[in-house]
Design an enzyme around this catalytic site. Structure first.
Site, short mmCIF file in Angstrom:
data_model
loop_
_atom_site.label_atom_id
_atom_site.label_comp_id
_atom_site.label_asym_id
_atom_site.label_seq_id
_atom_site.Cartn_x
_atom_site.Cartn_y
_atom_site.Cartn_z
N ALA A 1 58.59 -4.49 12.83
CA ALA A 1 60.04 -4.45 12.66
C ALA A 1 60.42 -3.78 11.35
O ALA A 1 61.47 -3.12 11.25
CB ALA A 1 60.61 -5.87 12.71
N ASP B 1 71.96 -3.84 7.77
CA ASP B 1 70.63 -4.42 7.94
C ASP B 1 70.31 -5.45 6.85
O ASP B 1 69.58 -6.42 7.09
CB ASP B 1 69.57 -3.32 7.95
CG ASP B 1 69.66 -2.44 9.18
OD1 ASP B 1 70.16 -2.92 10.22
OD2 ASP B 1 69.26 -1.27 9.11
#
Length: 256
Positions: free
Chosen positions: A154, A46
Site C-alpha cells: 500500500a 492521503d
C-alpha cells in the site's frame, strides 16, 4: 432493507475545502461521533487517511475517503449526492501495517506502526552506515547511504516510489527494501522480501553518524537498532468505489 452501515461519522482535515465539504455532508446525512460509527468518511488527502487509520488501528473500522486534498491516491472522488448508495456498493481493501521496534543510543526502546513505510535517515551531513539482516542472516554488512526504506504494498507508491523503489501490487505478499541515495554499494538498488520477513538494521558508528527512524509520521532520533515486520494480526479496512480499488490504482500507477 437495512444498510451495511447504519452509523456514519465524518472527519476532515483542517483545510477550508475539507471543512466545507464535511459541513455540507453533515447537513445532508445523519452522523455520529467517530468512536460510535460503523464507518468513517474522511475528507481530505492521503495524509488524513493515514491519520484516521492510525487513530482506529486494530478496531477494524472501515474508512471511506473522499478527496479534498492534493493527490488523493487512497481517496474516492468527492460528491455530496448518493453517499449512502456509494457506501453500500463500496469494495473492501484489507491492508496490514508494519510494526517497528527501535532502540536508541541511550538504551530506550520505542515501538510504532506504519501503514506506508518504515525508514531510516541520516541526521547530519555525514552518510549513514547500516548493517542489514533479514530473518537473522546478515545480507548487507555495510550500506553507506542517506538511509534505507521498508515499504508495504500500500505504501510502495509513496516515498518508496520517489526514491526509486518498485511498485508492488496490493496482494503481492511482498515488502520492498529500498536504499535512499546509496553511495556504497553503489549498484545495490534494493530487494523484494516475502511479507513474513523480519528485517533488522544496525546503525554502525551511531554516535558519530546519527540516524533517525520513522514509522509513517512517528520519528525516533539517534537510533542504533531497528527491527520491522508486517503485523498480519492487525487488519485495516479501506472502502473504494467499484472500479477504483487500491489494486486498480496501483496497477494504473505502473502504466503512468
Amino acid at each position: 432493507m437495512s444498510r451495511r452501515f447504519q452509523r456514519i461519522a465524518f472527519v476532515a482535515s483542517p483545510t477550508p475545502d475539507a471543512r466545507a465539504a464535511a459541513a455540507a455532508l453533515m447537513r445532508r446525512y445523519d452522523h455520529v461521533a467517530p468512536e460510535d460509527a460503523d464507518v468513517v468518511v474522511a475528507l481530505g488527502g492521503d495524509g488524513l487517511i493515514l491519520q484516521v487509520l492510525h487513530r482506529f488501528m486494530g478496531g477494524v473500522k472501515p474508512i471511506y475517503g473522499m478527496n479534498r486534498g492534493t493527490v488523493g491516491f487512497l481517496m474516492n472522488e468527492f460528491r455530496e449526492d448518493g453517499l449512502l448508495d456509494r457506501l453500500e456498493r463500496a469494495e473492501r481493501s484489507v491492508i496490514h501495517p508494519l510494526l517497528m521496534e527501535a532502540r536508541d543510543t541511550e538504551g530506550r526502546r520505542h515501538e510504532a506502526r506504519a501503514i506506508n513505510e518504515v525508514y531510516m535517515l541520516r541526521q547530519t551531513h555525514q552518510t549513514a552506515k547500516l548493517k542489514i539482516a533479514v530473518d537473522g542472516h546478515v545480507r548487507l554488512p555495510e550500506l553507506i547511504a542517506d538511509g534505507v526504506l521498508f515499504a508495504t504494498p500500500a505504501g510502495s507508491t509513496a516515498y518508496n516510489l520517489s526514491v526509486g523503489g518498485p511498485i508492488l501490487p496490493l496482494h503481492a505478499q511482498l515488502l520492498a527494501l529500498t536504499p535512499i541515495s546509496a553511495f556504497r554499494p553503489r549498484r545495490w538498488s534494493g530487494a523484494l522480501l516475502p511479507n513474513y520477513a523480519r528485517i533488522r538494521i544496525e546503525v554502525l558508528d551511531a554516535e558519530h553518524r546519527p540516524v533517525a527512524a520513522v514509522a509513517d509520521h512517528t520519528e525516533f532520533r539517534r537510533v542504533c537498532i531497528v527491527e520491522a515486520w508486517l503485523d498480519q494480526g492487525t487488519d485495516l479496512v479501506l472502502l473504494h468505489d467499484p472500479g477504483h480499488s487500491l489494486d486498480e490504482r496501483i496497477l494504473r500507477e505502473q502504466f503512468g
